[in-house]
Design a protein around this motif. Structure first.
Motif, PDB file in Angstrom:
ATOM      1  N   ARG B   3      -4.533  10.422  -4.600  1.00 40.18           N
ATOM      2  CA  ARG B   3      -5.233   9.007  -3.959  1.00 40.18           C
ATOM      3  C   ARG B   3      -6.980   9.442  -4.101  1.00 40.18           C
ATOM      4  O   ARG B   3      -7.261  10.473  -3.678  1.00 40.18           O
ATOM      5  CB  ARG B   3      -5.037   9.048  -2.521  1.00 40.18           C
ATOM      6  N   LEU B 271      -2.675   2.651  -9.886  1.00 40.62           N
ATOM      7  CA  LEU B 271      -2.773   1.291  -8.795  1.00 40.62           C
ATOM      8  C   LEU B 271      -4.160   1.281  -8.666  1.00 40.62           C
ATOM      9  O   LEU B 271      -4.953   2.374  -8.268  1.00 40.62           O
ATOM     10  CB  LEU B 271      -2.078   1.293  -7.543  1.00 40.62           C
ATOM     11  N   SER B 273      -7.114  -0.720  -6.510  1.00 41.11           N
ATOM     12  CA  SER B 273      -7.247  -1.609  -5.145  1.00 41.11           C
ATOM     13  C   SER B 273      -8.632  -1.700  -4.585  1.00 41.11           C
ATOM     14  O   SER B 273      -9.259  -0.376  -4.534  1.00 41.11           O
ATOM     15  CB  SER B 273      -6.419  -1.720  -4.074  1.00 41.11           C
ATOM     16  N   LEU B 279      -3.755   0.226  -0.364  1.00 42.94           N
ATOM     17  CA  LEU B 279      -3.510   1.408  -0.844  1.00 42.94           C
ATOM     18  C   LEU B 279      -2.521   2.112  -0.007  1.00 42.94           C
ATOM     19  O   LEU B 279      -1.435   2.772  -0.453  1.00 42.94           O
ATOM     20  CB  LEU B 279      -4.524   2.063  -1.307  1.00 42.94           C
ATOM     21  N   VAL B 282       0.935   0.286   0.032  1.00 42.78           N
ATOM     22  CA  VAL B 282       2.123   0.709  -1.207  1.00 42.78           C
ATOM     23  C   VAL B 282       2.059   1.971  -1.158  1.00 42.78           C
ATOM     24  O   VAL B 282       3.504   2.474  -1.661  1.00 42.78           O
ATOM     25  CB  VAL B 282       0.836   0.437  -2.745  1.00 42.78           C
ATOM     26  N   ASP B 283       1.480   3.042  -0.816  1.00 46.72           N
ATOM     27  CA  ASP B 283       1.934   4.542  -0.841  1.00 46.72           C
ATOM     28  C   ASP B 283       3.056   4.546   0.220  1.00 46.72           C
ATOM     29  O   ASP B 283       4.180   5.347  -0.222  1.00 46.72           O
ATOM     30  CB  ASP B 283       0.718   5.521  -0.197  1.00 46.72           C
ATOM     31  N   HIS B 307      -1.666   7.946  -9.761  1.00 41.75           N
ATOM     32  CA  HIS B 307      -2.780   7.690  -9.157  1.00 41.75           C
ATOM     33  C   HIS B 307      -3.160   6.542  -8.327  1.00 41.75           C
ATOM     34  O   HIS B 307      -2.789   5.355  -8.893  1.00 41.75           O
ATOM     35  CB  HIS B 307      -4.377   7.775  -9.965  1.00 41.75           C
ATOM     36  N   LEU B 308      -3.485   6.438  -7.254  1.00 47.51           N
ATOM     37  CA  LEU B 308      -3.810   5.491  -6.232  1.00 47.51           C
ATOM     38  C   LEU B 308      -5.293   5.509  -6.085  1.00 47.51           C
ATOM     39  O   LEU B 308      -5.859   6.354  -5.648  1.00 47.51           O
ATOM     40  CB  LEU B 308      -3.351   5.521  -5.025  1.00 47.51           C
ATOM     41  N   ARG B 310      -8.916   3.760  -5.213  1.00 47.39           N
ATOM     42  CA  ARG B 310      -9.984   2.626  -4.219  1.00 47.39           C
ATOM     43  C   ARG B 310     -11.242   2.580  -5.188  1.00 47.39           C
ATOM     44  O   ARG B 310     -11.803   3.382  -5.723  1.00 47.39           O
ATOM     45  CB  ARG B 310     -10.472   3.319  -2.954  1.00 47.39           C
TER      46      ARG B 310
END
Lengths: 432, 432
Positions: B3, B271, B273, B279, B282-283, B307-308, B310
């Motif tokens: 993240r 992802l 966002s 986030l 979804v995680d 990866h997520l 932001r």
């Protein structure tokens, strides 16, 4: 020129006759090319400067051609040449524009809209050779479709002349295409700079243009593996195949063979005819015309690997031609149009006695960057789509998903891809 | 999943985040692949048989699937799966047919007719993987455009199952595409056989289809150098990038990420966002759904490199996406259609909440053989034109030559190509 009768050759001799001389004789330059690519990646502009000094004998302080120099090149170019460049550009543009693909959309089921949208490749690099001669025509052949596609950034690299400047005709051709980023860089260092980027030269997404064996190998290497960029096509020496019947004009045919042979010592020309007298007459004409050419030395080397072939019939000639898949194919035939449907593999075709291949090189409107070495079996000459990508799109409503989702779920199950199935069924359940 | 907040990353960290994991971890198999290619070239079917025994554990007496076996596969396939294959085929055909280019002609000057004529590539080889699972959908995605293009000879190679037979769903999909030449050959030996030809397998002009790292390297090698054949595109592991706003459904987004992650341990999912809560959600959904998946082990490995992210804004998200150039791009956005013009580089785009990427894999109608590893910067997914060559033609009358010949002669002079000039002026004099 080597004179043979096709029917007397065995399978091995036929294959040898149709083999490209360049494939047999090409020196392996892959290690040297790899070293230059790595050095430019590492040292950027400094490496480019060093190789330009070594290979071109030029001290390159500022590789990019200034706007003032481009203006001056246009202003000082002989008017007849300026006009010819602009006239050729207009016809090339007209033909290429007419062939542009369009976006389209289709509902493949109620609520399922599928589309194709075309986008320009953002950054393209054009290589314009100037080894034995500068090629403003190549700048047009690459720059015009790039502009039609709408590429945001178009970069040209062309080798410097002995005086350190870029050829003014190439500069004018670039200007006509709306290109203002021209670099006086040639060879492997040019391909390296455009593929990897340096402080001066932006990294490009796809590279275009012909070149010698070194440039070709450099393009091959940068188009493969991690960090690859696209290239227009595998390139090789230029080639022509002529099919002539008894009614052809041997002087014209000989002139066409010679215009291909003068490109380089590794160029290949092949004449197929069902008429012995025509082969005799062309052979005599080649000898006579060769004597008058300034590049006779180059042409003579190319002719040494070229062939006059007696075929039993024109049907056999088309079989051979489709097997060879020539870059250029001249049909010096009575009613050439009627034979055209036989052509299945070729880069560009010239019909009849009044269409010298040189017209396609310059100004008929078609592109002269064409597949060589048999690549016409599977690839096409440069056109606007070479500078575009096609992106597909699907827009689906809840109703649309209900229509096509079960089919997707069934196939996902068959492929053992449970997460694929769930991405569909989760939504189907939520929508229900 | 990793993240991060994009704005807090420096240039190096951003580049590392967008690097494909496969590029960093790929073992170098080029020498082993080259050895297998050389051996198949040398020993043909005998080498294919040996490698099939070694890698697949199968004694391959007759590599080609008989017509009787193909009939039986269709007859014994569950009806629901047979129907799903046929339904998907119909939509894929409809979408691909609608995008076919046409021949065109244009008089670029009076008496100068220029044309583009499209021809099918004569012999094409389709690779249908069956490593972790058989992929009948891939047979459709390649076989349907090949048939629409009119390719004369279409060959399919697909790895044998443990029982030595080809997967019946793949066979039925091939039949639906009108293909009757299917070989139970997989891996490097399949690519080698189709590229070079053996006594059983015809040599093909162009090869298509996804595959593992070995197959990809084999395609890379056969598409380069002397005797090269064409390939559809450089292939790499599958990948998806999702842009989700605060209004997206986190369960749907998680399902899409997982459907990509289950492809292989080297798949990548990203992802983006502008909403922290999205986030988080979804995680959590990824964790929950992952537990239920049979291929959770594979997906977990892929997620470890995923990866997520932001982002500060959706504008920033599209900048990142265009830089990454994803194979699949899902826009889980309110009014996704309005954002579509921002997409400049992607293989295929999915708009809104009801368009799971799995629809594109199977049956929306678009093709699932798409550019990976950033190749969407410069190349497109498979379509009918992938199975065609465009040949240009010029037909010129004596009057036409008078119109455009002087322009060609002028340019030939500027390029120092005297034989080119003479091929034109000789005719101009003869016509005068």
């Amino acid at each position: 020129m080597n004179r043979v009768q096709w029917s007397r050759l065995d399978a091995g001799a036929r294959a040898a006759l149709l083999a490209r001389p360049a494939e047999m004789n090409a020196p392996d330059v892959s290690e040297q090319v790899a070293a230059i690519l790595a050095d430019v990646r590492e040292r950027g502009d400094r490496a480019v400067r060093d190789y330009t000094q070594r290979f071109d004998g030029i001290v390159l302080n500022e590789p990019r051609v200034s706007v003032a120099d481009m203006d001056e090149a246009s202003a000082t170019l002989p008017a007849a040449l300026r006009t010819a460049i602009e006239e050729a550009a207009a016809r090339i543009e007209a033909f290429h524009r007419a062939g542009m693909a369009a976006d389209y959309a289709l509902d493949t089921a109620p609520g399922v809209r599928c589309e194709r949208m075309l986008r320009p490749i953002a950054r393209v690099g054009l290589y314009v050779p100037a080894g034995s001669a500068p090629l403003p025509s190549t700048a047009l052949m690459l720059g015009i479709p790039a502009r039609l596609a709408g590429c945001e950034e178009v970069v040209v690299c062309t080798p410097p002349r002995a005086d350190g400047r870029a050829d003014p005709a190439v500069l004018h051709a670039a200007r006509v295409c709306g290109i203002d980023r021209v670099y006086r860089i040639g060879g492997v260092q040019a391909i390296a700079a455009m593929a990897r980027g340096t402080a001066s030269v932006p990294a490009c997404d796809k590279l275009f243009g012909p070149g010698n064996g070194w440039v070709t190998e450099a393009k091959r290497q940068v188009s493969s593996g991690a960090g690859a960029v696209g290239i227009d096509m595998p390139a090789g020496p230029s080639e022509v195949l002529v099919i002539a019947d008894a009614g052809a004009n041997p002087g014209f045919v000989a002139a066409d063979l010679l215009s291909q042979a003068e490109h380089g010592p590794d160029s290949q020309v092949i004449l197929l005819s069902d008429d012995d007298a025509m082969l005799d007459a062309v052979d005599a004409q080649v000898r006579a015309q060769l004597a008058q050419l300034p590049r006779a030395g180059i042409a003579r080397q190319a002719l040494a690997c070229s062939h006059l072939v007696r075929v039993a019939s024109l049907d056999e000639a088309f079989e051979i031609s489709n097997r060879y898949a020539p870059e250029h194919l001249i049909l010096a035939l009575r009613d050439a149009r009627a034979w055209l449907p036989r052509v299945r593999r070729a880069g560009s075709v010239f019909l009849g006695d009044w269409a010298p291949e040189a017209l396609g090189d310059y100004c008929s409107g078609t592109n002269h960057v064409l597949p060589t070495s048999g690549a016409a079996r599977y690839c096409s000459g440069v056109n606007v789509s070479s500078f575009q990508v096609a992106i597909t799109v699907q827009e689906v409503s809840a109703e649309g998903l209900a229509q096509v989702g079960p089919c997707a779920a069934e196939l996902a199950s068959a492929e053992g891809l449970e997460a694929h199935r769930r991405a569909v069924t989760l939504r189907l359940e939520a929508a229900a």
